[in-house]
Design an enzyme around this catalytic site. Structure first.
Site, PDB file in Angstrom:
ATOM      1  N   ASP A   1      -4.954  15.036  10.050  1.00 27.05           N
ATOM      2  CA  ASP A   1      -5.131  15.214   8.711  1.00 27.05           C
ATOM      3  C   ASP A   1      -4.406  14.108   7.974  1.00 27.05           C
ATOM      4  OD1 ASP A   1      -6.314  17.170   8.058  1.00 27.05           O
ATOM      5  OD2 ASP A   1      -4.726  18.645   7.968  1.00 27.05           O
TER       6      ASP A   1
ATOM      7  N   LYS B   1       2.572  -4.326   6.580  1.00 25.01           N
ATOM      8  CA  LYS B   1       2.751  -4.638   5.251  1.00 25.01           C
ATOM      9  C   LYS B   1       4.325  -4.578   4.493  1.00 25.01           C
ATOM     10  CE  LYS B   1      -1.408  -4.430   3.346  1.00 25.01           C
ATOM     11  NZ  LYS B   1      -1.974  -5.442   2.351  1.00 25.01           N
TER      12      LYS B   1
ATOM     13  N   SER C   1       0.694  -1.239  -0.105  1.00 24.23           N
ATOM     14  CA  SER C   1      -0.048   0.132  -0.019  1.00 24.23           C
ATOM     15  C   SER C   1       0.735   1.109  -0.017  1.00 24.23           C
ATOM     16  CB  SER C   1      -0.764  -0.115   1.396  1.00 24.23           C
ATOM     17  OG  SER C   1      -1.412   1.034   1.399  1.00 24.23           O
ATOM     18  N   SER C   2       0.456   2.304  -0.605  1.00 24.86           N
ATOM     19  CA  SER C   2       1.139   3.514  -0.622  1.00 24.86           C
ATOM     20  C   SER C   2       1.252   4.141   0.762  1.00 24.86           C
ATOM     21  CB  SER C   2       0.712   4.578  -1.580  1.00 24.86           C
ATOM     22  OG  SER C   2      -0.876   4.839  -1.178  1.00 24.86           O
ATOM     23  N   CYS C   3       0.296   3.785   1.592  1.00 25.10           N
ATOM     24  CA  CYS C   3       0.362   4.135   3.190  1.00 25.10           C
ATOM     25  C   CYS C   3       1.899   3.614   3.759  1.00 25.10           C
ATOM     26  CB  CYS C   3      -0.616   3.571   3.847  1.00 25.10           C
ATOM     27  SG  CYS C   3      -2.155   3.860   3.542  1.00 25.10           S
TER      28      CYS C   3
ATOM     29  N   THR D   1      -2.253   2.954  -4.745  1.00 28.96           N
ATOM     30  CA  THR D   1      -2.526   4.155  -3.953  1.00 28.96           C
ATOM     31  C   THR D   1      -4.068   4.008  -3.271  1.00 28.96           C
ATOM     32  OG1 THR D   1      -2.696   6.339  -4.487  1.00 28.96           O
ATOM     33  CG2 THR D   1      -3.703   5.359  -5.993  1.00 28.96           C
TER      34      THR D   1
ATOM     35  N   ARG E   1     -21.716  10.006   3.808  1.00 30.90           N
ATOM     36  CA  ARG E   1     -21.999  11.101   4.600  1.00 30.90           C
ATOM     37  C   ARG E   1     -22.854  12.132   3.658  1.00 30.90           C
ATOM     38  NH1 ARG E   1     -16.684  13.086   6.134  1.00 30.90           N
ATOM     39  NH2 ARG E   1     -16.646  11.028   6.981  1.00 30.90           N
TER      40      ARG E   1
ATOM     41  N   TYR F   1      -0.018  -0.872  10.498  1.00 30.45           N
ATOM     42  CA  TYR F   1      -0.444  -1.542   9.430  1.00 30.45           C
ATOM     43  C   TYR F   1       0.776  -1.274   8.465  1.00 30.45           C
ATOM     44  CZ  TYR F   1      -2.861  -0.943   4.952  1.00 30.45           C
ATOM     45  OH  TYR F   1      -3.456  -1.169   3.542  1.00 30.45           O
TER      46      TYR F   1
ATOM     47  N   TRP G   1     -13.903  15.492   8.491  1.00 27.59           N
ATOM     48  CA  TRP G   1     -12.480  15.308   9.514  1.00 27.59           C
ATOM     49  C   TRP G   1     -11.382  16.037   8.924  1.00 27.59           C
ATOM     50  CZ3 TRP G   1     -10.443  10.912  12.883  1.00 27.59           C
ATOM     51  CH2 TRP G   1     -11.307  10.684  13.930  1.00 27.59           C
TER      52      TRP G   1
ATOM     53  N   HIS H   1     -12.766   4.308   3.899  1.00 22.91           N
ATOM     54  CA  HIS H   1     -11.603   5.146   3.574  1.00 22.91           C
ATOM     55  C   HIS H   1     -12.178   6.349   2.931  1.00 22.91           C
ATOM     56  CE1 HIS H   1      -8.934   1.786   3.165  1.00 22.91           C
ATOM     57  NE2 HIS H   1      -8.087   2.588   3.690  1.00 22.91           N
TER      58      HIS H   1
HETATM   59  N1  LIG Z   1      -8.606   0.476  -0.037  1.00 27.45           N
HETATM   60  C1  LIG Z   1      -7.609   0.992  -0.272  1.00 27.45           C
HETATM   61  O1  LIG Z   1      -7.277   2.341  -0.551  1.00 27.45           O
HETATM   62  C2  LIG Z   1      -6.044   0.349  -0.361  1.00 27.45           C
HETATM   63  C3  LIG Z   1      -4.890   1.171  -0.859  1.00 27.45           C
HETATM   64  C4  LIG Z   1      -3.768   0.416  -0.787  1.00 27.45           C
HETATM   65  C5  LIG Z   1      -3.889  -1.151  -0.818  1.00 27.45           C
HETATM   66  N2  LIG Z   1      -4.956  -1.600  -0.394  1.00 27.45           N
HETATM   67  C6  LIG Z   1      -4.598  -3.031  -0.244  1.00 27.45           C
HETATM   68  O2  LIG Z   1      -5.775  -3.598  -0.952  1.00 27.45           O
HETATM   69  C7  LIG Z   1      -6.143  -4.610  -0.448  1.00 27.45           C
HETATM   70  C8  LIG Z   1      -7.633  -4.868  -0.299  1.00 27.45           C
HETATM   71  O3  LIG Z   1      -8.116  -3.858   0.415  1.00 27.45           O
HETATM   72  P1  LIG Z   1      -9.563  -3.230   0.546  1.00 27.45           P
HETATM   73  O4  LIG Z   1      -9.619  -1.824   0.787  1.00 27.45           O
HETATM   74  O5  LIG Z   1     -10.307  -3.643  -0.513  1.00 27.45           O
HETATM   75  O6  LIG Z   1     -10.103  -3.810   1.811  1.00 27.45           O
HETATM   76  P2  LIG Z   1     -11.299  -4.598   2.429  1.00 27.45           P
HETATM   77  O7  LIG Z   1     -12.567  -3.823   1.520  1.00 27.45           O
HETATM   78  O8  LIG Z   1     -11.558  -4.396   3.894  1.00 27.45           O
HETATM   79  O9  LIG Z   1     -11.442  -6.022   2.156  1.00 27.45           O
HETATM   80  C9  LIG Z   1     -10.552  -6.680   2.789  1.00 27.45           C
HETATM   81  C10 LIG Z   1     -10.494  -8.291   2.218  1.00 27.45           C
HETATM   82  O10 LIG Z   1      -9.579  -8.959   2.977  1.00 27.45           O
HETATM   83  C11 LIG Z   1     -10.329 -10.084   3.313  1.00 27.45           C
HETATM   84  N3  LIG Z   1      -9.856 -10.480   4.870  1.00 27.45           N
HETATM   85  C12 LIG Z   1      -9.585  -9.684   5.981  1.00 27.45           C
HETATM   86  N4  LIG Z   1      -9.303 -10.375   6.883  1.00 27.45           N
HETATM   87  C13 LIG Z   1      -9.470 -11.712   6.405  1.00 27.45           C
HETATM   88  C14 LIG Z   1      -9.112 -12.978   7.197  1.00 27.45           C
HETATM   89  N5  LIG Z   1      -8.894 -12.908   8.474  1.00 27.45           N
HETATM   90  N6  LIG Z   1      -9.299 -13.915   6.528  1.00 27.45           N
HETATM   91  C15 LIG Z   1      -9.849 -14.033   5.016  1.00 27.45           C
HETATM   92  N7  LIG Z   1      -9.769 -12.926   4.600  1.00 27.45           N
HETATM   93  C16 LIG Z   1      -9.802 -11.651   5.252  1.00 27.45           C
HETATM   94  C17 LIG Z   1     -11.899  -9.664   3.601  1.00 27.45           C
HETATM   95  O11 LIG Z   1     -12.714 -10.468   3.594  1.00 27.45           O
HETATM   96  P3  LIG Z   1     -14.202 -10.803   3.948  1.00 27.45           P
HETATM   97  O12 LIG Z   1     -14.976  -9.751   3.126  1.00 27.45           O
HETATM   98  O13 LIG Z   1     -14.706 -12.076   3.385  1.00 27.45           O
HETATM   99  O14 LIG Z   1     -14.261 -10.668   5.312  1.00 27.45           O
HETATM  100  C18 LIG Z   1     -12.049  -8.640   2.363  1.00 27.45           C
HETATM  101  O15 LIG Z   1     -12.182  -9.266   1.342  1.00 27.45           O
HETATM  102  C19 LIG Z   1      -5.345  -4.660   0.814  1.00 27.45           C
HETATM  103  O16 LIG Z   1      -4.450  -5.717   0.888  1.00 27.45           O
HETATM  104  C20 LIG Z   1      -5.110  -3.410   1.299  1.00 27.45           C
HETATM  105  O17 LIG Z   1      -4.051  -3.169   2.006  1.00 27.45           O
HETATM  106  C21 LIG Z   1      -6.070  -1.012  -0.097  1.00 27.45           C
END
Ligand SMILES: NC(=O)c1ccc[n+]([C@@H]2O[C@H](COP(=O)([O-])OP(=O)(O)OC[C@H]3O[C@@H](n4cnc5c(N)ncnc54)[C@H](OP(=O)(O)O)[C@@H]3O)[C@@H](O)[C@H]2O)c1
Length: 290
Positions: A247, A118, A85-87, A142, A165, A114, A180, A157
């Site tokens: 922020d 990662k 992740s970019s974080c 990102t 909202r 987090y 926020w 997010h």
């Molecule tokens: N969202 C962003 O802005 C962003 C940015 C950069 C990188 N990412 C990366 O992209 C990926 C997906 O992120 P997202 O935002 O789509 O997150 P999300 O909507 O919270 O989805 C997370 C996923 O992980 C699964 N998961 C979580 N805990 C689990 C566990 N214990 N066992 C099995 N599955 C599990 C969830 O499955 P269930 O739904 O079945 O529980 C869900 O499908 C992550 O690796 C995140 O770090 C996200």
């Protein structure tokens, strides 16, 4: 992936397979024997959730990664893509952030647990490449948004929370919405379908040690993003900012020259993508009690 012609795509949800459970993960790999693995599962959340539950953000993510990567190694998975992740880049990294900025400075404290988890995943992938010669790779997306996003009031997010909202404010006839922070941090947003295409593209075209940024390479202020969401949602009331709330990182935009040089580029514009995400939210809000 199915749209691109792949068959036999499996993705168990956490209720079917809790990736924190090592035995269950090893058994699943033994019976399923995947050829390719994309590790996207993670405990993910916004500033509030990260600040409230750093223990789970660290522990769950470390366990998910170690279990999946160990099981993939044990079962000789040929190709694996890990999503960072970019974080995880330093808080004050030079902008736009290049892949080389990793581990060159202090992290943003609101999501350091987090980020550390990662970073361990990124190094785990590199270690397997070096020690076992497997063509595993990592991508650094990102901020993501789009249909199917998490719209939970506390765990979502920025774009998803703004959509919710403003929608709730419009339907309730509210005259003001308070967001926020100051609204001044700059952020980049990538549609989830663009990320999905990038994942496939990298699996087909990339095999090297360093991770690859995936973004649009352009940013805007949170305030501008909020205005865009309000417009798409049709909210016409006042928008205020609670500067007492944190922020996060002042600016975050990725240098995407590594992936664009490989031949990939994002396709979905922000307004179009927000409209799509909003349509999904409205449709599923009723059925899923979002
Ligand atoms: N969202 C962003 O802005 C962003 C940015 C950069 C990188 N990412 C990366 O992209 C990926 C997906 O992120 P997202 O935002 O789509 O997150 P999300 O909507 O919270 O989805 C997370 C996923 O992980 C699964 N998961 C979580 N805990 C689990 C566990 N214990 N066992 C099995 N599955 C599990 C969830 O499955 P269930 O739904 O079945 O529980 C869900 O499908 C992550 O690796 C995140 O770090 C996200």
């Amino acid at each position: 992936m199915e749209r691109e012609g792949f068959t036999d795509v499996v993705g168990p949800c956490s209720a079917q397979l809790d990736l924190r459970e090592r035995r269950a993960v090893l058994d699943w790999f033994a019976s399923t024997r995947p050829d390719v693995v994309v590790l996207a599962a993670a405990r993910v959340g916004g500033i509030k959730a990260n600040a409230a539950r750093p223990t789970e953000f660290l522990s769950d993510n470390l366990r998910i990664q170690v279990n999946v990567l160990d099981a993939a190694l044990e079962h000789g998975v040929e190709r694996l893509l890990f999503l960072g992740s970019s974080c995880v880049y330093p808080k004050f990294a030079d902008q736009p952030i290049r892949e080389e900025a990793l581990l060159t400075g202090a992290l943003e404290p609101t999501n350091d647990a987090y980020a550390i988890a990662k970073i361990a995943g990124l190094l785990h992938v590199q270690a397997v490449r070096r020690q076992h010669g497997l063509p595993w790779i990592s991508a650094m997306p990102t901020n993501l948004y789009g249909p199917g996003d998490n719209f939970h009031p506390e765990h979502s997010h920025v774009l998803a929370s703004l959509i919710r909202r403003f929608h709730e404010a419009r339907t309730a006839g509210a005259r003001r919405v308070v967001n926020w922070g100051t609204g001044t941090p700059r952020r980049e947003f990538l549609h989830v379908d663009d990320l999905a295409r990038a994942c496939l593209y990298l699996l087909e075209h990339y095999d090297a040690d360093g991770s690859v940024n995936v973004g649009t390479g352009t940013d805007l202020t949170i305030r501008e993003a909020a205005e865009l969401v309000a417009e798409v949602v049709g909210y016409q009331g006042a928008v205020e900012w609670d500067a007492a709330q944190p922020d996060g990182t002042p600016r975050k935009v990725l240098d995407i020259s590594r992936i664009t040089t490989l031949g990939w580029a994002p396709r979905i514009g922000l307004r179009e993508g927000i409209a799509e995400a909003y349509a999904w939210y409205v449709e599923h809000r009723a059925s899923a009690a979002l």
